[in-house]
Design an enzyme around this catalytic site. Structure first.
Site, PDB file in Angstrom:
ATOM      1  N   THR A  56      -2.156  83.886  20.985  1.00 48.19           N
ATOM      2  CA  THR A  56      -2.895  84.484  22.091  1.00 48.19           C
ATOM      3  C   THR A  56      -3.218  85.934  21.754  1.00 48.19           C
ATOM      4  O   THR A  56      -2.319  86.714  21.436  1.00 48.19           O
ATOM      5  CB  THR A  56      -2.064  84.420  23.389  1.00 48.19           C
ATOM      6  OG1 THR A  56      -1.817  83.045  23.712  1.00 48.19           O
ATOM      7  CG2 THR A  56      -2.809  85.073  24.538  1.00 48.19           C
ATOM      8  N   HIS A  90      -2.026  77.945  18.196  1.00 49.48           N
ATOM      9  CA  HIS A  90      -2.847  79.135  18.465  1.00 49.48           C
ATOM     10  C   HIS A  90      -1.957  80.356  18.590  1.00 49.48           C
ATOM     11  O   HIS A  90      -0.753  80.239  18.826  1.00 49.48           O
ATOM     12  CB  HIS A  90      -3.621  78.968  19.779  1.00 49.48           C
ATOM     13  CG  HIS A  90      -2.736  78.991  20.989  1.00 49.48           C
ATOM     14  ND1 HIS A  90      -2.071  77.853  21.447  1.00 49.48           N
ATOM     15  CD2 HIS A  90      -2.379  79.998  21.838  1.00 49.48           C
ATOM     16  CE1 HIS A  90      -1.367  78.163  22.513  1.00 49.48           C
ATOM     17  NE2 HIS A  90      -1.527  79.456  22.777  1.00 49.48           N
ATOM     18  N   HIS A 128       2.544  85.722  18.559  1.00 52.42           N
ATOM     19  CA  HIS A 128       3.450  84.631  18.210  1.00 52.42           C
ATOM     20  C   HIS A 128       2.683  83.316  18.288  1.00 52.42           C
ATOM     21  O   HIS A 128       1.619  83.249  18.899  1.00 52.42           O
ATOM     22  CB  HIS A 128       4.651  84.591  19.164  1.00 52.42           C
ATOM     23  CG  HIS A 128       4.274  84.351  20.588  1.00 52.42           C
ATOM     24  ND1 HIS A 128       3.823  85.357  21.425  1.00 52.42           N
ATOM     25  CD2 HIS A 128       4.243  83.210  21.335  1.00 52.42           C
ATOM     26  CE1 HIS A 128       3.548  84.858  22.612  1.00 52.42           C
ATOM     27  NE2 HIS A 128       3.788  83.557  22.593  1.00 52.42           N
ATOM     28  N   TYR A 152       6.682  74.385  24.846  1.00 43.75           N
ATOM     29  CA  TYR A 152       6.887  74.993  26.157  1.00 43.75           C
ATOM     30  C   TYR A 152       7.949  74.169  26.889  1.00 43.75           C
ATOM     31  O   TYR A 152       7.817  72.937  26.998  1.00 43.75           O
ATOM     32  CB  TYR A 152       5.605  74.966  27.001  1.00 43.75           C
ATOM     33  CG  TYR A 152       4.449  75.778  26.480  1.00 43.75           C
ATOM     34  CD1 TYR A 152       4.624  76.860  25.624  1.00 43.75           C
ATOM     35  CD2 TYR A 152       3.144  75.451  26.859  1.00 43.75           C
ATOM     36  CE1 TYR A 152       3.541  77.597  25.169  1.00 43.75           C
ATOM     37  CE2 TYR A 152       2.056  76.194  26.414  1.00 43.75           C
ATOM     38  CZ  TYR A 152       2.262  77.255  25.567  1.00 43.75           C
ATOM     39  OH  TYR A 152       1.188  77.985  25.125  1.00 43.75           O
ATOM     40  N   SER A 167       3.417  79.623  19.589  1.00 39.68           N
ATOM     41  CA  SER A 167       4.348  78.758  20.310  1.00 39.68           C
ATOM     42  C   SER A 167       4.328  77.351  19.734  1.00 39.68           C
ATOM     43  O   SER A 167       3.279  76.832  19.338  1.00 39.68           O
ATOM     44  CB  SER A 167       3.995  78.719  21.794  1.00 39.68           C
ATOM     45  OG  SER A 167       4.225  79.970  22.402  1.00 39.68           O
TER      46      SER A 167
END
Length: 260
Positions: free
Chosen positions: A44, A42, A190, A195, A192
């Site tokens: 954001t 995804h 961006h 994490y 990701s």
């Protein structure tokens, strides 16, 4: 970092890009210590969207309203691009949420969409609420953490003061300016991939990461500024409102809508 409710734009499930990114992300996760959290591909659009989570019925109305308006705004953008989202080079930062990610091109339509959503559902409701606290302090109280919250609606008494009404035109104008500044100076689209708290990523790990990215996505160079020539991007997709609080694995999707 407090994220609250975020609006995500995802590629549609069962598309080639969604499947490729999902497989790549799962593979990259195994290269990092511990068990990095899983999440879907995804970008954001914005965080800290204002939703009344204390009252389930109101929350459902808010989610439906925001997703509907967001879909209309996205579908109203000029169709002068092949992909609204175009992935760029792979990169890393110290930040947990940007440990490993693809840059996303700042397409003017994407930036405009983010600015609209930020203005309507983050800045404007927050600023109106702050003004309401000033004008109608009797409607608010403090919680156990010292935060200002609205009083629970109890049965109205005859002697209760009527809430003061106030003009929001200047607040709305100011919100437009704030959103424009945010979209120019702060918005950083961006995608990701992992994490993690690991820092820095050493050279050997970087080489392995780049090899996997190039192999899984069938590209020659993941350091090129934009990967548009490889078709790495998407238009439309799925808008999701996600409650990003607590452990990443406990994040909750509040609602979603397909856009074309």
């Amino acid at each position: 970092m407090a994220l609250g409710v975020a609006l995500w734009l995802c590629p549609k499930k069962n598309t080639q890009l969604y499947d490729k990114l999902g497989t790549l992300m799962s593979s990259l996760n195994t290269l990092f210590p511990g068990q990095p959290p899983r999440f879907e591909p995804h970008i954001t659009i914005t965080t800290n969207i204002q939703i009344d989570l204390e009252h389930p019925d109101q929350a459902r109305d808010d989610v439906d309203r925001i997703l509907s308006a967001s879909a209309v705004a996205l579908n109203s953008l000029p169709k002068n691009h092949s992909n609204l989202v175009t992935l760029g080079k792979i990169d890393s930062q110290r930040k947990f949420f940007k440990k490993l990610y693809f840059h996303v091109a700042r397409d003017p339509n994407l930036v405009s969409f983010a600015r609209i959503i930020r203005e309507l559902f983050v800045i404007l409701p927050s600023d109106i609420e702050q003004e309401n606290i000033k004008q109608n302090p009797h409607l608010y109280t403090k919680d156990s953490h010292g935060n200002t919250i609205k009083r629970r609606k109890l049965k109205k008494h005859r002697d209760d003061p009527e809430p003061k009404q106030f003009d929001t035109s200047s607040i709305q104008l100011n919100a437009t300016h704030k959103a424009a500044e945010w979209s120019s100076n702060e918005y950083d689209p961006h995608l990701s991939l992992v994490y993690s708290d690991i820092h820095p990523i050493d050279n050997a790990l970087w080489r392995t990461i780049k090899t996997r990215v190039q192999d899984y996505l069938n590209i020659d160079n993941c350091d090129s500024e934009y990967l548009v020539d490889n078709g790495l991007g998407w238009d439309g997709g799925v808008l999701k409102l996600v409650l990003c609080e607590g452990d990443v694995n406990d994040w909750i999707t509040l609602g979603s809508v397909d856009v074309h």
